[in-house]
Design a protein around this motif. Structure first.
Motif, PDB file in Angstrom:
ATOM      1  N   GLN A  81       0.808  -1.217   0.000  1.00 32.69           N
ATOM      2  CA  GLN A  81       0.000   0.000   0.000  1.00 32.69           C
ATOM      3  C   GLN A  81       0.843   1.268   0.000  1.00 32.69           C
ATOM      4  N   GLY A  82       2.125   1.122   0.229  1.00 31.76           N
ATOM      5  CA  GLY A  82       3.010   2.280   0.275  1.00 31.76           C
ATOM      6  C   GLY A  82       3.048   2.894   1.666  1.00 31.76           C
ATOM      7  N   THR A  83       4.130   3.604   1.942  1.00 33.44           N
ATOM      8  CA  THR A  83       4.268   4.319   3.204  1.00 33.44           C
ATOM      9  C   THR A  83       4.575   5.776   2.902  1.00 33.44           C
ATOM     10  N   ALA A  84       3.992   6.631   3.706  1.00 32.80           N
ATOM     11  CA  ALA A  84       4.187   8.066   3.520  1.00 32.80           C
ATOM     12  C   ALA A  84       5.584   8.461   3.957  1.00 32.80           C
ATOM     13  N   ILE A  85       6.126   9.411   3.243  1.00 28.38           N
ATOM     14  CA  ILE A  85       7.417   9.979   3.595  1.00 28.38           C
ATOM     15  C   ILE A  85       7.117  11.320   4.259  1.00 28.38           C
ATOM     16  N   GLU A  86       7.529  11.462   5.504  1.00 34.13           N
ATOM     17  CA  GLU A  86       7.197  12.673   6.262  1.00 34.13           C
ATOM     18  C   GLU A  86       7.647  13.928   5.520  1.00 34.13           C
ATOM     19  N   GLY A  87       6.705  14.884   5.426  1.00 36.69           N
ATOM     20  CA  GLY A  87       6.990  16.157   4.785  1.00 36.69           C
ATOM     21  C   GLY A  87       6.966  16.105   3.265  1.00 36.69           C
ATOM     22  N   ASP A  88       6.510  14.994   2.706  1.00 36.74           N
ATOM     23  CA  ASP A  88       6.503  14.840   1.250  1.00 36.74           C
ATOM     24  C   ASP A  88       5.168  14.213   0.846  1.00 36.74           C
ATOM     25  N   TRP A  89       4.677  14.575  -0.310  1.00 40.94           N
ATOM     26  CA  TRP A  89       3.428  13.987  -0.799  1.00 40.94           C
ATOM     27  C   TRP A  89       3.651  12.570  -1.330  1.00 40.94           C
ATOM     28  N   ALA A  90       4.890  12.256  -1.688  1.00 46.16           N
ATOM     29  CA  ALA A  90       5.202  10.977  -2.338  1.00 46.16           C
ATOM     30  C   ALA A  90       5.131   9.812  -1.360  1.00 46.16           C
ATOM     31  N   LEU A  91       4.835   8.658  -1.905  1.00 40.00           N
ATOM     32  CA  LEU A  91       4.863   7.417  -1.141  1.00 40.00           C
ATOM     33  C   LEU A  91       6.084   6.610  -1.547  1.00 40.00           C
ATOM     34  N   ARG A  92       6.540   5.801  -0.633  1.00 42.20           N
ATOM     35  CA  ARG A  92       7.558   4.801  -0.941  1.00 42.20           C
ATOM     36  C   ARG A  92       6.823   3.463  -0.903  1.00 42.20           C
ATOM     37  N   PHE A  93       6.959   2.691  -1.980  1.00 39.17           N
ATOM     38  CA  PHE A  93       6.288   1.396  -1.978  1.00 39.17           C
ATOM     39  C   PHE A  93       7.189   0.325  -2.557  1.00 39.17           C
ATOM     40  N   GLU A  94       6.801  -0.914  -2.272  1.00 36.03           N
ATOM     41  CA  GLU A  94       7.554  -2.070  -2.725  1.00 36.03           C
ATOM     42  C   GLU A  94       6.658  -2.951  -3.565  1.00 36.03           C
ATOM     43  N   SER A  95       7.257  -3.565  -4.583  1.00 33.66           N
ATOM     44  CA  SER A  95       6.504  -4.485  -5.437  1.00 33.66           C
ATOM     45  C   SER A  95       7.362  -5.699  -5.746  1.00 33.66           C
ATOM     46  N   VAL A  96       6.702  -6.780  -6.055  1.00 36.83           N
ATOM     47  CA  VAL A  96       7.364  -8.034  -6.416  1.00 36.83           C
ATOM     48  C   VAL A  96       6.681  -8.581  -7.655  1.00 36.83           C
ATOM     49  N   ILE A  97       7.480  -9.112  -8.571  1.00 35.90           N
ATOM     50  CA  ILE A  97       6.941  -9.829  -9.725  1.00 35.90           C
ATOM     51  C   ILE A  97       7.499 -11.240  -9.690  1.00 35.90           C
ATOM     52  N   VAL A  98       6.591 -12.205  -9.787  1.00 34.66           N
ATOM     53  CA  VAL A  98       6.947 -13.620  -9.814  1.00 34.66           C
ATOM     54  C   VAL A  98       6.669 -14.132 -11.223  1.00 34.66           C
ATOM     55  N   PHE A  99       7.659 -14.737 -11.832  1.00 37.10           N
ATOM     56  CA  PHE A  99       7.499 -15.383 -13.128  1.00 37.10           C
ATOM     57  C   PHE A  99       7.545 -16.886 -12.896  1.00 37.10           C
ATOM     58  N   GLY A 100       6.654 -17.625 -13.544  1.00 36.23           N
ATOM     59  CA  GLY A 100       6.678 -19.069 -13.361  1.00 36.23           C
ATOM     60  C   GLY A 100       5.655 -19.770 -14.215  1.00 36.23           C
TER      61      GLY A 100
END
Length: 158
Positions: A81-100
């Motif tokens: 879902q992302g995490t807020a960066i204090e003092g910034d409108w931007a989010l930091r988020f993580e994603s994973v792609i699985v191939f199989g």
């Protein structure tokens, strides 16, 4: 066979990728659909650490099944879902792609384990889970995605 990540400085370590798969509830399964069109569908999933597979439930027939029967190669993308960066409108988020490779699960014990794992991501009520399994076990299809390559990325919106 699989491309290296272009922005390798943002690449997540394998354990972080697996943690994201254990924690998140939904992602998008992508297959080769009708007439070569990509087919991406949001799905609930369960990652099983014992065998390393991702499990999905679906109807016994439909677009996913038809696409899988034509080509078993798939990718599955999960994003937090992302995490807020204090003092910034931007989010930091993580994603994973699985191939199989995607396959139908036939073994009754594995089907029930996958159903318990899937349901356990949404409720801890074991009596409810067992009633649901008893009601639907013969009407549901379980698919397993056996990973061949997993890659993850940390991104800051900008």
């Amino acid at each position: 066979m699989f491309r290296p990540m272009r922005r390798f400085g943002q690449q997540l370590p394998e354990e972080t990728c697996l943690e994201l798969l254990r924690r998140e509830k939904r992602g998008v399964l992508s297959l080769l659909g009708d007439e070569g069109y990509p087919y991406g569908v949001p799905l609930d999933f369960w990652y099983c650490p014992e065998d390393g597979c991702l499990y999905f439930h679906c109807a016994p027939e439909g677009h996913k099944i038809d696409a899988m029967n034509c080509c078993d190669k798939a990718s599955f993308c999960v994003c937090d879902q992302g995490t807020a960066i204090e003092g910034d409108w931007a989010l930091r988020f993580e994603s994973v792609i699985v191939f199989g490779r995607l396959a139908r699960v036939e073994e009754p014990e594995r089907i029930q384990a996958a159903l318990r794992g899937l349901a356990g991501k949404f409720t801890e009520d074991s009596s409810y889970i067992e009633r649901e399994i008893e009601s639907y076990v013969n009407r549901v299809r379980i698919l397993a995605l056996r990973p061949e390559h997993i890659t993850g990325k940390r991104i800051k919106e900008s």
